[in-house]
Design an enzyme around this catalytic site. Structure first.
Site, PDB file in Angstrom:
ATOM      1  N   ARG A 156      32.767  53.413  28.966  1.00  0.00           N
ATOM      2  CA  ARG A 156      33.696  54.190  27.832  1.00  0.00           C
ATOM      3  C   ARG A 156      34.651  53.169  27.812  1.00  0.00           C
ATOM      4  O   ARG A 156      35.132  53.222  26.684  1.00  0.00           O
ATOM      5  CB  ARG A 156      34.152  55.386  28.781  1.00  0.00           C
ATOM      6  CG  ARG A 156      33.229  56.654  29.082  1.00  0.00           C
ATOM      7  CD  ARG A 156      33.937  57.755  29.742  1.00  0.00           C
ATOM      8  NE  ARG A 156      33.061  58.853  29.704  1.00  0.00           N
ATOM      9  CZ  ARG A 156      32.292  59.318  30.661  1.00  0.00           C
ATOM     10  NH1 ARG A 156      31.779  58.346  31.610  1.00  0.00           N
ATOM     11  NH2 ARG A 156      31.497  60.290  30.828  1.00  0.00           N
ATOM     12  N   ILE A 157      35.326  52.608  28.842  1.00  0.00           N
ATOM     13  CA  ILE A 157      36.530  51.852  28.382  1.00  0.00           C
ATOM     14  C   ILE A 157      36.087  50.513  27.642  1.00  0.00           C
ATOM     15  O   ILE A 157      36.894  50.243  26.649  1.00  0.00           O
ATOM     16  CB  ILE A 157      37.354  51.118  29.604  1.00  0.00           C
ATOM     17  CG1 ILE A 157      37.929  52.284  30.760  1.00  0.00           C
ATOM     18  CG2 ILE A 157      38.318  50.125  29.470  1.00  0.00           C
ATOM     19  CD1 ILE A 157      38.451  52.033  31.813  1.00  0.00           C
ATOM     20  N   ALA A 236      39.598  45.724  35.703  1.00  0.00           N
ATOM     21  CA  ALA A 236      38.438  46.488  36.441  1.00  0.00           C
ATOM     22  C   ALA A 236      38.667  46.334  38.108  1.00  0.00           C
ATOM     23  O   ALA A 236      39.396  47.327  38.380  1.00  0.00           O
ATOM     24  CB  ALA A 236      37.235  45.722  35.827  1.00  0.00           C
ATOM     25  N   ARG A 237      38.369  45.492  38.470  1.00  0.00           N
ATOM     26  CA  ARG A 237      38.425  45.236  40.066  1.00  0.00           C
ATOM     27  C   ARG A 237      38.718  43.613  40.458  1.00  0.00           C
ATOM     28  O   ARG A 237      37.887  42.882  39.812  1.00  0.00           O
ATOM     29  CB  ARG A 237      37.112  45.693  40.835  1.00  0.00           C
ATOM     30  CG  ARG A 237      37.182  47.270  41.035  1.00  0.00           C
ATOM     31  CD  ARG A 237      38.126  47.778  41.789  1.00  0.00           C
ATOM     32  NE  ARG A 237      38.265  49.223  41.859  1.00  0.00           N
ATOM     33  CZ  ARG A 237      38.664  50.100  41.148  1.00  0.00           C
ATOM     34  NH1 ARG A 237      39.384  49.746  39.823  1.00  0.00           N
ATOM     35  NH2 ARG A 237      38.590  51.438  41.214  1.00  0.00           N
ATOM     36  N   ASP A 261      45.487  42.761  35.718  1.00  0.00           N
ATOM     37  CA  ASP A 261      46.117  43.892  36.190  1.00  0.00           C
ATOM     38  C   ASP A 261      45.320  44.167  37.638  1.00  0.00           C
ATOM     39  O   ASP A 261      46.139  44.973  38.335  1.00  0.00           O
ATOM     40  CB  ASP A 261      45.524  45.134  35.354  1.00  0.00           C
ATOM     41  CG  ASP A 261      46.371  46.272  35.836  1.00  0.00           C
ATOM     42  OD1 ASP A 261      47.569  46.293  35.965  1.00  0.00           O
ATOM     43  OD2 ASP A 261      45.620  47.341  36.058  1.00  0.00           O
ATOM     44  N   GLU A 266      45.597  43.681  47.266  1.00  0.00           N
ATOM     45  CA  GLU A 266      46.595  44.303  46.415  1.00  0.00           C
ATOM     46  C   GLU A 266      47.519  44.999  47.739  1.00  0.00           C
ATOM     47  O   GLU A 266      47.023  45.698  48.450  1.00  0.00           O
ATOM     48  CB  GLU A 266      46.200  45.412  45.455  1.00  0.00           C
ATOM     49  CG  GLU A 266      45.406  44.547  44.168  1.00  0.00           C
ATOM     50  CD  GLU A 266      44.872  45.371  43.336  1.00  0.00           C
ATOM     51  OE1 GLU A 266      45.102  46.641  43.629  1.00  0.00           O
ATOM     52  OE2 GLU A 266      44.081  45.344  42.505  1.00  0.00           O
ATOM     53  N   HIS A 285      48.359  46.435  39.138  1.00  0.00           N
ATOM     54  CA  HIS A 285      47.463  47.482  39.059  1.00  0.00           C
ATOM     55  C   HIS A 285      47.833  48.917  38.142  1.00  0.00           C
ATOM     56  O   HIS A 285      47.467  50.096  38.597  1.00  0.00           O
ATOM     57  CB  HIS A 285      46.784  48.114  40.481  1.00  0.00           C
ATOM     58  CG  HIS A 285      45.302  48.460  40.451  1.00  0.00           C
ATOM     59  ND1 HIS A 285      44.262  48.143  41.335  1.00  0.00           N
ATOM     60  CD2 HIS A 285      44.792  49.355  39.495  1.00  0.00           C
ATOM     61  CE1 HIS A 285      43.225  48.881  40.941  1.00  0.00           C
ATOM     62  NE2 HIS A 285      43.474  49.643  39.905  1.00  0.00           N
TER      63      HIS A 285
END
Length: 335
Positions: A156-157, A236-237, A261, A266, A285
């Site tokens: 979707r993104i 994403a990751r 991001d 993290e 993030h």
């Protein structure tokens, strides 16, 4: 109606969990917030919980095995890398996520990082604040129109970013091996192989889940295959990108820059070299955040818990095979 259900929320990245609490209260369910969300604490709560909601904290096999009453584990987000879905399935627990939220937010953020890199916005801002009024710092800048954006994934993104990128005059190529080329063409893009994406892209933006297959999808070999003028964007990751390899590629000029991001760790270590590089733009993030998206997420994730506990099938069961198992905890889902 049962009124003693207990739902554990392991962690959350927003100021209030009142929306979740209100949704769950409609069926008399109590929401219990963990203090640390670390596994030892979760193990103490697990045996009495009917459901678990988690944002980023890991919910692994020991916690799942201890959650003897649990009918549903709901992800407050899209990715599932922090939930042991296989273990949940083995124990007859439904797993849900919220794949339809923050689509605009993340695709907007990815484009924002792209622009920050391409137009050297962060670099100019830092220099100006330090008393340097100078345009000729960092790499040369090039016009966006006519350049190529490579997109990894076509969920979707990724689909949302295509028209936004085309609005800036970018040609969009998609690397998504399992997607029909005709579907990609319907969205105004072209399907390419991963090697072609690396070699031809001026910008690469990552929109694929973190899985064993995608971990370190971008490492030393991939950065050497990219254009030296190319930028990598990751919303994403963090584990999809080898941080050590990316740091070396930026330091050695193998690629022009990166907009990130998400990171492998993290928050990052204070001495993380990547954060010292002017060619890296890093945000905490935060791509998913807007007032609207957070509310959508909270309400939807809590609603799925309510639906499972009251015998309704949620829209997004990520382990549908569990519904056919004799040990399914949510027996009322089977008609």
């Amino acid at each position: 109606m049962q009124n003693d259900w207990k739902i554990l929320i392991t962690d959350y990245a927003w100021s209030s969990i009142e929306p979740e609490r209100q949704v769950l209260a409609e069926i008399g369910a109590e929401l219990i917030a963990a203090e640390t969300g670390d596994e030892p604490e979760l193990l103490t709560f697990a045996p009495t919980m009917d459901g678990i909601l988690t944002c980023w904290k890991p919910v692994r096999e020991p916690v799942i095995a201890a959650a003897e009453k649990c009918q549903i584990i709901g992800r407050l987000g899209i990715g599932l890398d922090n939930i042991d879905v296989d273990a949940a399935t083995e124990h007859g627990i439904v797993v849900t996520n919220v794949p339809a939220y923050c689509i605009d937010e993340v695709s907007d953020h990815a484009m924002g990082l792209l622009l920050a890199c391409a137009r050297k916005i962060s670099r100019f801002n830092r220099a100006t604040r330090n008393g340097i009024w100078e345009q000729n710092i960092g790499p040369e800048m090039y016009r966006l129109r006519g350049k190529t954006l490579g997109v990894v994934g076509f969920g979707r993104i990724a689909r949302s970013i295509v028209p936004k990128a085309k609005g800036f005059g970018l040609t969009v190529n998609i690397c998504s091996p399992r997607t029909d080329p005709a579907l990609i063409q319907q969205h105004g893009a072209q399907k390419v192989s991963f090697p072609e994406l690396l070699a031809t892209s001026d910008f690469i933006t990552i929109h694929t889940p973190l899985t064993p297959e995608t971990r370190y999808m971008f490492s030393y070999t991939e950065f050497r295959a990219m254009k030296p003028t190319a930028y990598l964007i990751n919303t994403a990751r963090g584990g999809i990108v080898d941080t050590t390899a990316l740091t070396a590629a930026l330091r050695d000029g193998e690629i022009a820059g990166a907009g990130l991001d998400v990171l492998e760790t993290e928050p990052p270590e204070q001495n993380e070299e990547l954060l010292t590089l002017d060619s890296a733009v890093v945000t905490p993030h935060a791509a998913f955040i807007s007032e609207e998206s957070i509310l959508d997420l909270e309400v939807t994730a809590a609603t799925y818990v309510v639906e499972v506990l009251t015998g309704k099938l949620p829209e997004t069961v990520v382990n549908p095979s569990v519904l056919e198992q004799p040990n399914l905890r949510a027996k009322s889902l089977v008609k």
